[in-house]
Design a protein around this motif. Structure first.
Motif, PDB file in Angstrom:
ATOM      1  N   CYS A 127       0.858  -1.181   0.000  1.00  7.15           N
ATOM      2  CA  CYS A 127       0.000   0.000   0.000  1.00  7.15           C
ATOM      3  C   CYS A 127       0.896   1.234   0.000  1.00  7.15           C
ATOM      4  CB  CYS A 127      -0.943   0.011   1.197  1.00  7.15           C
ATOM      5  SG  CYS A 127      -0.119  -0.051   2.804  1.00  7.15           S
ATOM      6  N   HIS A 156      -7.880   0.030  -4.693  1.00  9.66           N
ATOM      7  CA  HIS A 156      -7.561  -1.396  -4.797  1.00  9.66           C
ATOM      8  C   HIS A 156      -7.819  -1.972  -6.189  1.00  9.66           C
ATOM      9  CE1 HIS A 156      -7.104  -1.447  -0.463  1.00  9.66           C
ATOM     10  NE2 HIS A 156      -8.257  -0.831  -0.367  1.00  9.66           N
ATOM     11  N   ALA A 211      -5.470  -4.898  -7.123  1.00  9.22           N
ATOM     12  CA  ALA A 211      -5.131  -5.817  -6.036  1.00  9.22           C
ATOM     13  C   ALA A 211      -4.997  -7.267  -6.487  1.00  9.22           C
ATOM     14  CB  ALA A 211      -6.178  -5.719  -4.926  1.00  9.22           C
TER      15      ALA A 211
END
Length: 196
Positions: free
Chosen positions: A125, A143, A146
Motif C-alpha cells: 500500500c 484497490h 489488487a
C-alpha cells in the motif's frame, strides 16, 4: 440509484479529472483510474473512465466486505462505485507531524496479512492510500489492481516510510510484533536493502 451521468470526467496521461460537476459535489481525490467525489457525510462516489477498472475495484471491495480495513461498498454501476467516506488524514500526512506508533505499525502489519489471506497479488500500500481515524484505526483505498499486479512484498510502503524517516521504527516494531514476518522481509531480495 443516483444518476452520476451528469458528472463529466476526462483523462490525461496521469489522472482522471472532473470536467463538469453540476451537483457541486466536493472533489476529494483523483488518480490514474478514477476521480472521487463526496456525495454525503458518509458516502463518496468514484467515477472511472474505464468500466473494467470499476468492475475490478468493485470485485475487490466485495471480496473484502468483511474487512475493517476497506471502505464499505454501497452501490455500483458500469463506471462508478459508491462507497463509505471516512475522514482523517492520510498516513503520509499524519506522519509528517506525528511519530509512527506501535499501534499503527501493528495495524499496517494486520492489513498486509489480511490482504494476503484474501488472495491479493499486491501485498502493499502507498501511504497516501492509507487513512487514519481519530482512534488510530486504518482504512485503505485504491484497490483496482489488487488481484492483477503482483507485488508480494510491501515495497511502496517501505519506500514511503523511508522517505519520512519512519522505516527503521516500523521495522523494529515488526521485529517485536511478528518476528517471522520480519525475517521473511529481511531475507527477501525486494526489501533486504532496508535492513541493516
Amino acid at each position: 440509484m443516483e444518476d452520476f451521468n451528469s458528472i463529466i470526467i476526462s483523462q490525461n496521461s496521469k489522472k482522471v479529472n472532473i470536467k463538469e460537476n453540476p451537483n457541486n459535489y466536493e472533489i476529494i481525490g483523483n488518480g490514474a483510474q478514477g476521480a472521487v467525489l463526496k456525495i454525503s457525510p458518509d458516502r463518496c462516489v468514484k467515477l472511472y473512465k474505464n468500466s473494467t477498472h470499476a468492475n475490478m475495484e468493485e470485485n475487490v471491495l466485495r471480496v473484502a466486505s468483511e474487512s475493517r480495513f476497506f471502505p464499505k461498498l454501497y452501490e455500483s454501476g458500469e463506471n462508478f462505485i459508491v462507497m463509505e467516506y471516512f475522514s482523517g488524514p492520510s498516513l503520509g500526512k499524519f506522519l509528517k507531524t506525528e511519530e509512527l506508533s506501535e499501534h499503527i505499525a501493528n495495524e499496517l502489519l494486520l492489513f498486509l496479512k489480511e490482504i494476503e489471506e484474501l488472495g491479493f497479488k499486491r501485498i502493499d500500500c502507498m501511504l497516501r492510500h492509507v487513512f487514519i481515524d481519530a482512534q488510530g484505526n486504518l482504512k485503505v483505498i485504491d484497490h483496482v489492481n489488487a488481484f492483477t499486479k503482483s507485488r508480494p512484498f510491501p515495497k511502496k510502503l517501505f519506500q514511503g516510510l523511508d522517505n519520512l524517516g519512519e522505516l527503521d521504527k516500523f521495522i523494529n516494531y515488526v521485529k517485536n510484533i511478528d518476528e517471522e514476518m520480519y525475517l521473511i522481509w529481511k531475507n527477501s531480495k525486494t526489501l533486504s536493502r532496508y535492513f541493516t
